[in-house]
Design an enzyme around this catalytic site. Structure first.
Site, mmCIF file in Angstrom:
data_model
loop_
_atom_site.group_PDB
_atom_site.id
_atom_site.type_symbol
_atom_site.label_atom_id
_atom_site.label_comp_id
_atom_site.label_asym_id
_atom_site.label_seq_id
_atom_site.Cartn_x
_atom_site.Cartn_y
_atom_site.Cartn_z
ATOM 1 N N THR A 142 0.852 -1.185 0.000
ATOM 2 C CA THR A 142 0.000 0.000 0.000
ATOM 3 C C THR A 142 0.889 1.237 0.000
ATOM 4 O OG1 THR A 142 -1.747 -1.189 1.150
ATOM 5 C CG2 THR A 142 -1.851 1.211 1.233
ATOM 6 N N GLY A 167 -9.996 1.921 -2.171
ATOM 7 C CA GLY A 167 -8.560 1.835 -2.395
ATOM 8 C C GLY A 167 -7.892 1.130 -1.242
ATOM 9 N N GLU A 168 -6.662 1.532 -0.925
ATOM 10 C CA GLU A 168 -5.841 0.951 0.159
ATOM 11 C C GLU A 168 -5.347 -0.453 -0.177
ATOM 12 O OE1 GLU A 168 -7.906 0.903 3.913
ATOM 13 O OE2 GLU A 168 -8.300 3.065 3.918
ATOM 14 N N GLY A 169 -5.937 -1.076 -1.199
ATOM 15 C CA GLY A 169 -5.661 -2.475 -1.514
ATOM 16 C C GLY A 169 -6.789 -3.387 -1.065
#
Lengths: 355, 355
Positions: free
Chosen positions: B64, B320-322
């Site tokens: 990230t 997001g963030e993964g």
């Protein structure tokens, strides 16, 4: 009062207080609002089902029920009925799709003989499968009822028994099926419950060609005409055009709801079982988690009838066994993680959005 | 030769022999043909990527990357830039969405400071994050380039360094991002690479209203007009309208491909990074696993440009963030389980279909 009647009386809707408390927490997580979309919706359901905002979903049981179908005599499947017991042996030896995907998801599999047309006593005696056999396969629904009403009730109550037992140690159930020919009774159930055209609901199952598909449509229509199932009576629909494993799964679903356990519904056959359970007691709807959208064309109408606009996954699965439910177990765990492990803006000391 | 040039030279397409061998096995599994659909397609990719039909996907790394964006001065985000470092602290303390979902998937998280506009040295010194800071946030792309070409190359090569390092011990990578304002540069990258209208590609990010959305469209258009990125030059696109974390992720993707590791692409920002990597070396396409379809409207066009018709998941994520990559890691493991654990008809002694 019968086990079925007692079970129905224990089924209540989701708990709105737990849902509201969960929603308040999720609304304040340190993420843009509802940015984990469908898994947050699922978190609410899990709170409502379990009546807590800190549900546990560690212990997962996939219940894969097997049965044979007299309607195979009508040439509605590419595979012979012998494959049903062969696949039960495959489940037991750990080499089936459901074994691989359950291992990945950390779920245990319980294989149940609901009515396989073969002697599986040895497997049951060794404790490899559960023996709830109602009969050696159903009768041919194209010429008469699949089973008697007594047998239908027995199939459902066997599923309830399993749910009551597993509810002692498991947090979440998944449904699975094995039964050569079982897309045919499932399509009949779908047609009766959703009132949609048989043509639109009938699919290729394990891989029929166009002519075989047209023939299957005729067989489903005949099964409904010959048997005239009562659309308001789930036990009657099961007895007339169902299957033993479908009845067992309907019972498992009713039992899950009565025990306030979420039940992850697999594909086409499991959803037919959910329709039977829903016809018997509409509140079961609140306990269903729809794992995936099957390739079978009728699946969408069945899911929509049960209030599901969009299942969690759409992976072009058409296997059954519980494979879709197993994959979705990961998402159930994810939803719990979001509800119980993600910090709020306040907890994380993150600035809130500029309104 | 530079690290970037050397890396590009190590990127080759998927191995067709391993794919063919995997296909032969999958064609003979004791299930109706290809009945586990998209996960079987994924199995083929994993065989082609890793050059083996017994790939391992146990060790999973989510990377990230965080960076800030000068274009936030144009009021394109509901959140202030201060949230970027605050969220880095949240990642480190384990309370973010990506922490919860990575734990569920059994993945480790590596948080990288690619260019956060705050001093995060203390976290790096404690080993909590990786320090690859290229600058204290990019410049405002609405008035000039985000960064110099040298900085763009440095961002990409930092990502390659991380991939080379992690490739020693991890089987599969996932991408993740954090950077207030980063849907704006990502939309600009999408517009340049896909050549589609900015209007159609621009979304609400963390939650813009209609007027704010219209303004964001204008800012993206201005960024492209002012900077005139060279559509054939991925490094130039990154330098002109990109971001530090986007460059780092592009490098991670290139490095994954050079090390023959599958890389699970998260959402909108990660896909912008994949577009940069793809522009630099089109063969990276063979190593990308598209985790999900984001709520951001431009995501579909970006994925299609990279050859992805349908990502694995569609869960209305926009965080997001993964997080999407983390959830999809379960499916990557499932695909491996199908390829390596499910028995063939012969192995399981199951009768084959009647042709």
């Amino acid at each position: 009062m019968s086990l079925l009647q007692r079970t129905i009386k224990q089924i209540f809707p989701q708990d709105t207080e737990a849902r509201d408390t969960a929603k308040e927490r999720l609304d304040n997580l340190a993420i843009p609002h509802w940015a984990l979309g469908d898994l947050m919706d699922l978190s609410l359901d899990l709170a409502g089902i379990t009546r807590t905002i800190t549900p546990q979903m560690k212990k997962k049981a996939i219940v894969t029920m097997a049965g044979d179908h007299g309607v195979v005599a009508e040439n509605v499947s590419k595979y012979p009925s012998e494959v049903t017991p062969q696949m039960v042996y495959n489940f037991v030896s750990g080499g089936a799709g459901i074994n691989a995907l359950s291992r990945q998801a950390g779920a245990e599999i319980f294989v149940v003989d609901m009515g396989v047309a073969a002697d599986l006593k040895e497997l049951a005696e060794k404790g490899k499968i559960l023996n709830k056999k109602v009969g050696l396969g159903t009768d041919n629904i194209a010429v008469g009822p699949a089973m008697s009403r007594t047998m239908a009730t027995r199939a459902i109550e066997s599923g309830i028994d399993i749910a009551d037992e597993l509810a002692q140690s498991y947090d979440v159930f998944g449904t699975g099926d094995m039964g050569i020919g079982n897309t045919t009774p499932s399509t009949a159930i779908a047609a009766v419950c959703t009132k949609q055209n048989v043509e639109a609901l009938t699919g290729r199952g394990t891989g029929l060609d166009d002519a075989q598909l047209a023939h299957k449509v005729e067989v489903v229509k005949r099964a409904i005409e010959v048997n005239k199932p009562d659309v308001k009576d789930g036990v009657d629909i099961l007895a007339k055009v169902g299957g033993f494993e479908i009845g067992g799964l309907a019972g498992l679903i009713l039992g899950a709801a009565a025990n306030r356990k979420p039940v992850v519904i697999d594909g086409f056959i499991s959803t037919a079982a959910a329709l039977i359970a829903y016809t018997i007691e509409p509140f079961v709807k609140d306990f269903l988690i729809f794992s995936h959208r099957s390739v079978e064309p009728g699946h969408k109408a069945m899911q929509e009838h049960l209030g599901c606009k969009k299942p969690l996954l759409d992976l072009n699965f058409r296997l059954g066994e519980g494979t879709g439910a197993a994959v979705a177990m990961n998402l159930v765990e994810g939803a719990v993680a979001i509800l119980t492990e993600v910090a709020t803006f306040e907890e994380a000391a993150v600035a809130v959005a500029d309104k």
